[in-house]
Design an enzyme around this catalytic site. Structure first.
Site, PDB file in Angstrom:
ATOM      1  N   ARG A 157      38.722  59.802  57.643  1.00 52.72           N
ATOM      2  CA  ARG A 157      37.628  60.555  58.274  1.00 52.72           C
ATOM      3  C   ARG A 157      37.900  62.063  58.292  1.00 52.72           C
ATOM      4  O   ARG A 157      37.549  62.763  59.249  1.00 52.72           O
ATOM      5  CB  ARG A 157      37.391  60.084  59.715  1.00 52.72           C
ATOM      6  CG  ARG A 157      36.815  58.690  59.843  1.00 52.72           C
ATOM      7  CD  ARG A 157      35.413  58.606  59.243  1.00 52.72           C
ATOM      8  NE  ARG A 157      34.758  57.360  59.598  1.00 52.72           N
ATOM      9  CZ  ARG A 157      34.925  56.207  58.968  1.00 52.72           C
ATOM     10  NH1 ARG A 157      35.746  56.135  57.922  1.00 52.72           N
ATOM     11  NH2 ARG A 157      34.267  55.133  59.349  1.00 52.72           N
ATOM     12  N   SER A 201      30.134  55.344  65.003  1.00 55.58           N
ATOM     13  CA  SER A 201      31.361  55.427  65.814  1.00 55.58           C
ATOM     14  C   SER A 201      31.456  56.819  66.430  1.00 55.58           C
ATOM     15  O   SER A 201      31.374  57.816  65.710  1.00 55.58           O
ATOM     16  CB  SER A 201      32.599  55.237  64.944  1.00 55.58           C
ATOM     17  OG  SER A 201      32.563  54.000  64.288  1.00 55.58           O
ATOM     18  N   GLU A 261      34.902  61.482  66.467  1.00 58.22           N
ATOM     19  CA  GLU A 261      34.652  61.426  65.036  1.00 58.22           C
ATOM     20  C   GLU A 261      33.405  62.268  64.753  1.00 58.22           C
ATOM     21  O   GLU A 261      33.275  62.902  63.722  1.00 58.22           O
ATOM     22  CB  GLU A 261      34.407  59.950  64.691  1.00 58.22           C
ATOM     23  CG  GLU A 261      34.568  59.574  63.274  1.00 58.22           C
ATOM     24  CD  GLU A 261      33.241  59.178  62.683  1.00 58.22           C
ATOM     25  OE1 GLU A 261      32.417  60.089  62.437  1.00 58.22           O
ATOM     26  OE2 GLU A 261      33.030  57.993  62.449  1.00 58.22           O
TER      27      GLU A 261
HETATM   28  N1  EPU Z   1      36.297  45.504  68.543  1.00 62.17           N
HETATM   29  C1  EPU Z   1      36.339  45.290  69.901  1.00 62.17           C
HETATM   30  N2  EPU Z   1      35.210  45.539  70.625  1.00 62.17           N
HETATM   31  C2  EPU Z   1      34.069  45.970  70.064  1.00 62.17           C
HETATM   32  C3  EPU Z   1      33.994  46.149  68.663  1.00 62.17           C
HETATM   33  C4  EPU Z   1      35.141  45.924  67.923  1.00 62.17           C
HETATM   34  O1  EPU Z   1      37.356  44.919  70.456  1.00 62.17           O
HETATM   35  O2  EPU Z   1      33.100  46.199  70.821  1.00 62.17           O
HETATM   36  C5  EPU Z   1      37.549  45.341  67.773  1.00 62.17           C
HETATM   37  C6  EPU Z   1      37.653  44.048  67.024  1.00 62.17           C
HETATM   38  O3  EPU Z   1      38.970  43.613  67.136  1.00 62.17           O
HETATM   39  C7  EPU Z   1      37.377  44.436  65.584  1.00 62.17           C
HETATM   40  C8  EPU Z   1      37.934  45.841  65.553  1.00 62.17           C
HETATM   41  O4  EPU Z   1      37.674  46.367  66.850  1.00 62.17           O
HETATM   42  O5  EPU Z   1      38.026  43.593  64.717  1.00 62.17           O
HETATM   43  C9  EPU Z   1      37.311  46.714  64.511  1.00 62.17           C
HETATM   44  O6  EPU Z   1      35.890  46.748  64.716  1.00 62.17           O
HETATM   45  P1  EPU Z   1      34.892  47.011  63.501  1.00 62.17           P
HETATM   46  O7  EPU Z   1      35.169  46.069  62.406  1.00 62.17           O
HETATM   47  O8  EPU Z   1      33.508  47.071  64.022  1.00 62.17           O
HETATM   48  O9  EPU Z   1      35.333  48.429  62.970  1.00 62.17           O
HETATM   49  P2  EPU Z   1      35.641  49.794  63.724  1.00 62.17           P
HETATM   50  O10 EPU Z   1      37.084  50.094  63.513  1.00 62.17           O
HETATM   51  O11 EPU Z   1      35.147  49.829  65.118  1.00 62.17           O
HETATM   52  C10 EPU Z   1      35.240  51.232  61.606  1.00 62.17           C
HETATM   53  C11 EPU Z   1      34.510  52.486  61.285  1.00 62.17           C
HETATM   54  C12 EPU Z   1      33.024  52.205  61.100  1.00 62.17           C
HETATM   55  C13 EPU Z   1      32.874  51.192  59.981  1.00 62.17           C
HETATM   56  C14 EPU Z   1      33.641  49.928  60.356  1.00 62.17           C
HETATM   57  C15 EPU Z   1      33.623  48.894  59.265  1.00 62.17           C
HETATM   58  C16 EPU Z   1      35.773  54.278  62.337  1.00 62.17           C
HETATM   59  C17 EPU Z   1      35.839  55.269  63.449  1.00 62.17           C
HETATM   60  N3  EPU Z   1      34.727  53.464  62.337  1.00 62.17           N
HETATM   61  O12 EPU Z   1      34.765  50.804  62.869  1.00 62.17           O
HETATM   62  O13 EPU Z   1      32.405  53.404  60.727  1.00 62.17           O
HETATM   63  O14 EPU Z   1      31.510  50.887  59.752  1.00 62.17           O
HETATM   64  O15 EPU Z   1      35.025  50.258  60.611  1.00 62.17           O
HETATM   65  O16 EPU Z   1      34.494  49.242  58.257  1.00 62.17           O
HETATM   66  O17 EPU Z   1      36.643  54.270  61.476  1.00 62.17           O
HETATM   67  C18 EPU Z   1      31.294  55.316  61.572  1.00 62.17           C
HETATM   68  O18 EPU Z   1      32.231  55.979  61.093  1.00 62.17           O
HETATM   69  O19 EPU Z   1      30.348  55.873  62.188  1.00 62.17           O
HETATM   70  C19 EPU Z   1      31.328  53.885  61.444  1.00 62.17           C
HETATM   71  C20 EPU Z   1      30.394  53.113  61.967  1.00 62.17           C
END
Ligand code: EPU
Length: 343
Positions: A170, A242, A339
């Protein structure tokens, strides 16, 4: 040579005291001293000249999908709408104002692959390299060959090759530079002419593993489905995806958290000593999922996404974000970084 400073009345399409509410996906109200929408490179040059002659700062935005306005903007907001896709084999030269998701669809229907994991990411092509957009195990830097920018410091167009962009999670040279220094005009992407699927990301693998033969189109469809289920549509509730980055911590810190009884998931990084933790997990464990503060709230199916319930101001959203990051700092000793760009 025309040496007369450019005046407000000389610039077609320039709006004074413009509302920014429809130029940010949070949908918060803020005002710009001036705003102009640019569809031709010549209009961009004129706008920059106008700003320089009138000692105004410039803020270039795409679809406003990764920013939060917490103040009125005292300068010139330039809405980048340059359009155009030129193809030479597997190399695409794409103008900064093209919509990212439409580009992803265009590539698949023209037999070019690689961007399917990045489907449905809001925003423009020009914004993509700034924060090295990424999702489902893929980051855009993998495909970026060159970025053509206007460097406002030297008033010239400059080409950045992939390595000059200094991409990381990012982040890029464009995000680290003083705000307004580089304006992205065009991005060159080298795509795959054969399908090479990236299915490392578990939830994606789980969806497509049910199919006999997986194509890039299946991955695209699965990503769209997963995103639509988890992330709120900005048309219904203003948001910017995010709000915080996933923090990167040392192996020692991760051990300490586990020893305290926190069963936090972790992801390996390129550095064996560093691990990425899901900020959403930390926030959910701190009780933030679905919490409401006046007109600002935390999305009920994703703790990393802040939403505008309708009439939130940028300040309302920021105050909620600060409260959230303070509580994560207190509970886990981890400082979350936004972010989203706060303006
Ligand atoms: N999780 C929770 N609670 C929640 C949601 C998620 O505990 O409410 C935990 C779960 O363990 C899950 C983990 O967090 O396995 C990761 O969640 P998710 O797969 O939704 O991914 P993220 O790390 O929250 C990142 C990116 C997203 C991108 C997704 C999918 C960042 C800051 N965000 O989110 O990007 O779509 O992975 O690859 O890196 C964005 O940048 O705006 C964005 C949406």
């Amino acid at each position: 040579m025309n040496t007369k400073p450019t005046n407000h009345a000389d610039i077609e399409g320039l709006v004074e005291d413009a509302s920014l509410q429809f130029f940010n996906t949070f949908g918060v109200e803020a005002r710009a001293k001036y705003l102009i929408q640019i569809t031709e490179i010549e209009e961009f040059r004129q706008a920059v000249e106008f700003a320089r002659d009138n000692f105004l700062e410039c803020l270039v935005i795409g679809e406003g999908s990764n920013l939060l306005f917490v103040h009125d903007y005292p300068g010139l907001v330039i809405v980048m709408k340059l359009q155009g896709i030129a193809r030479e084999g597997s190399l695409l030269r794409v103008a900064a104002g093209e919509n990212w998701h439409q580009l992803v669809e265009w590539t698949l229907s023209h037999g070019l692959y690689g961007l399917e994991n990045l489907a449905l990411i809001p925003g423009t092509v020009g914004a993509a390299p700034i924060q090295n957009i990424g999702a489902y195990g893929c980051e855009v830097e993998r495909f970026v060959e060159r970025v053509i920018v206007y460097d406002t410091q030297i008033a010239k167009e400059v080409t950045f090759n992939h390595d000059d962009c200094d991409f990381s999670y990012r982040d890029s040279v464009f995000k680290r530079a003083p705000r307004g220094r580089y304006v992205i005009l065009e991005v060159e992407l080298r795509l795959n002419s054969e399908e090479q699927l990236l299915l490392d990301y578990e939830p994606l693998k789980a969806v497509v593993s049910k199919l006999d033969r997986v194509t890039a189109r299946d991955v695209f469809d699965a990503v769209c489905r997963i995103r639509r289920k988890k992330l709120p549509d900005p048309k219904l509730f203003g948001n910017a995806g995010s709000f915080f980055k996933n923090p990167i911590v040392s192996a020692q810190k991760l051990e300490a958290l586990k020893a305290q009884g926190f069963d936090v998931p972790s992801y390996a990084t390129d550095d064996a000593e560093l691990f990425k933790l899901p900020a959403a997990w930390l926030l959910e464990a701190a009780g933030w999922k679905g919490r409401v503060r006046g007109q600002a709230a935390v999305h009920e199916s994703h703790a990393l996404v802040l939403i505008n319930l309708g009439k939130a101001s940028g300040e309302d959203v920021l105050l909620l974000a600060q409260e959230m990051s303070n509580s994560v700092l207190q509970r886990f000793g981890i400082a979350l970084q936004p972010e989203v760009q706060i303006i």
